[in-house]
Design an enzyme around this catalytic site. Sequence first.
Site, PDB file in Angstrom:
ATOM      1  CG  ASP A  13     -14.331   2.111  37.645  1.00 59.17           C
ATOM      2  OD1 ASP A  13     -13.208   2.602  37.914  1.00 59.17           O
ATOM      3  OD2 ASP A  13     -15.394   2.725  37.852  1.00 59.17           O
TER       4      ASP A  13
HETATM    5  C1  BGC Z   1     -13.680   5.644  39.042  1.00 61.23           C
HETATM    6  C2  BGC Z   1     -13.261   5.848  37.608  1.00 61.23           C
HETATM    7  C3  BGC Z   1     -11.837   6.323  37.560  1.00 61.23           C
HETATM    8  C4  BGC Z   1     -10.970   5.328  38.292  1.00 61.23           C
HETATM    9  C5  BGC Z   1      -9.500   5.715  38.310  1.00 61.23           C
HETATM   10  C6  BGC Z   1     -12.711   4.763  39.797  1.00 61.23           C
HETATM   11  O1  BGC Z   1     -13.020   4.701  41.151  1.00 61.23           O
HETATM   12  O2  BGC Z   1     -14.967   5.082  39.088  1.00 61.23           O
HETATM   13  O3  BGC Z   1     -14.102   6.775  36.990  1.00 61.23           O
HETATM   14  O4  BGC Z   1     -11.428   6.486  36.237  1.00 61.23           O
HETATM   15  O5  BGC Z   1     -11.404   5.233  39.639  1.00 61.23           O
HETATM   16  O6  BGC Z   1      -9.273   6.801  39.105  1.00 61.23           O
END
Ligand code: BGC
Length: 775
Positions: A271
Amino acid sequence: MRKAFLLTASVICTVSLMAQPKLSKNNIDEVLGCMTLEEKATLVVGGGWGSMTAGSMTASDASLVSGAAGTTRAIPRLGIPATVLADGPAGLRINPTRPGTSQTFYCTGFPVGTVLASTWNTELVQQLTTAMGEEVKEYGADVLLAPGQNLHRNPLCGRNFEYFSEDPFLTGKMSAAYVKGIQSNGVGVSVKHFAANSQEVNRQNNDSRVSARALRELYLKGFEIAVKESDPWTVMSSYNKINGEFTQQSHGLLTTILRDEWGFGGIVMTDWGNKEGTVAAVKAGNDLMEPGMQNEIDRVVAAVKDGSLDVADLDRNVRRILEYIVRTPRFAGYKYSNKPDLAGHAKLVRAATPEGLVLLENNGVLPLKDVKKVALYGTGAYDFIAGGTGSGNVNKAYVRNIADGLRVNGLEVDQDIETWYNQYIALTKTQLRNNSAGNGLGILLGDPVVPEMEVSRSFMERKLASTDIAILTISRNAGEGDDRKNADGDWTLTGNERQMLQTLADLYHAAGKKFVVVLNIGGVIETASWKNIPDAILLAWTPGQEGGYAVADVLTGAANPSGKLPMTFPVAYFDIPSAANFPANYSGGNSIDLSALFGGGRAPRVLRKDIDYTNYAEDLMVGYRYFTTKGKNVSYPFGYGLSYTTFEYGKPSVKLGKDGKVTATITVKNTGSVAGKEAVQLYVSAPAGGLDKPACELKAFAKTKELKPGESQTLTMVIDAYTLASFNENTCAWETAAGAYKALFGASVADIRATANFKIGKAQSWPAHAVCLPK
Ligand code: BGC
């Protein structure tokens, strides 16, 4: 063999630097053999924060997609292109406009994950995500960062709307259907957030402390089903820890369980956060660091040089990334149109959405009859909430509101009320936007929610005579970065909302007229204290850009709702076991708070319960597993939802085949006077003698086609022996006990319409590994 080949490949490379290979499907090892250490480190680290914002794009990335969340890095000398990763999950999230062009790049706002699960219709979900995937491909992205499929451990998790359900089986089936739809376009997904990311508060550091059994049976099961049934291209490891170890750095989770036990063949990406343990992540089998930082590249290079990282581990991850890259449209040079079929998708979404709307109460008022003019109250009726905020937000061209929906269905909306609301909403939004001006996040993260307007009793009285019915929309929103609160205005109604609800009910009932509530909410709220006041309650959720039309289609009977709850609505918040271990009233958000872990000089300090760590003390007692086992009253049970018609369940048959599979059939008949669909749920109660289990667990489900009045359909559901297994912590194995099982065919978990018994003659077990265990 592979090593020998690599050696040869690198020799070829060194002797003929001029003849550099260009990546193809058939020369991955050769290309790998030609990569320098720096290039390998570059490939396992994404393109960086902001690499996809319009302002930072250079001419060379102009072919990439503005507003996407990230990229993999290009190595042009080896013919390795950058690929584009974009959110997810309620549609593609990219910038709707770009400098230098008047063209727009809006995407369809699809129903959120909870609405998809409420349909209980995997075919429909696949149809919707097939359309969603076309947008991913035609806007030039390679991977959609979706579906989100963490379990609804607690109803106040801020991102539950993105996720499917409190039940891992329903979650897994929905996820698999979602993945198949997207990937049928030749683009990939990233199922997320792997795993046990059940809260937003301090999500970067929180340690989910969970038993091996609950982890396997609840928090991993949905991922297991999705991986085995739909072969996702990528998986996203979560921010949090499980039992003391960051998931991104957990070899047990990312290699032993995900790859060795489940057979996952794609790549794992982190993530979006840079953690110090890059090297541990590489070793664990976390192939790609997103969004990617130079210091991660440096750490990988340094670790190989000083011998703390075996280059074989790095090569393994690089190879997997190359295998991913050759699958992408960008690698194939696909000429995307930037013109997906938005009109077609809008139509599809409008037609599909009523299947995810849940009719909670109806004393006969719905579908509306003899109604011409509606007194439409509630900000959500005019400023409908299509989906949640944060990375799950989609930049859609419009959101249909309920007022317009009623009009297209031939009803009239009181003009004074509408004008008053619209003025209030415009004014409040300007104020809210001004207050948050300068943070630049608005367009990505979604519009602020307008608090409910206060309406006086005398105004409502004035409108009573000229309107035939009152409809009140109650709205809530939530999103990434914080959890919801056990407080008025969130879990419970505000004083103003209660007063409006009671006053409208009193006035309209006294005049012999009806009063309906629409819930435009992303997650569960308290309903027990007020649900008997209105004549009907329609749970619309936050169902995407066509939401207001779909709500009106249902209210007027143009569509018959067939959604059923993918989670329990408890009577009170503290009825839920996880409420004892959830940060329901913490207001510190999820900022990366290293001081939580280290005081001055980085000495460990006292860890805060529910913030730095969360005990999953309820173990398996999540959602209906708890309420059915303990016989505790709920406001609305798991699987519940009304229809405008009625269904009769016939006598079921359950047979155990030679292959060990249980085949259950049941005939469902539409006994009412309008067409409709019914979702049948098959719960199983296990025999005594094996492991202790919840009273029953969902093991299969099926939905009828649209049945005309009087029409019947026989549904067939198949359960294999592994699906019946529980995880035995002592033997570290999945076990299906021998004995007499009960199959319960339910319209909900609390409304079992038919039962049948079946016998498993021989116990079975499947060995697993002792990893991710509690300390
Ligand atoms: C989120 C993810 C997301 C990623 C990219 C993160 O903060 O938890 O779900 O895909 O950001 O935007």
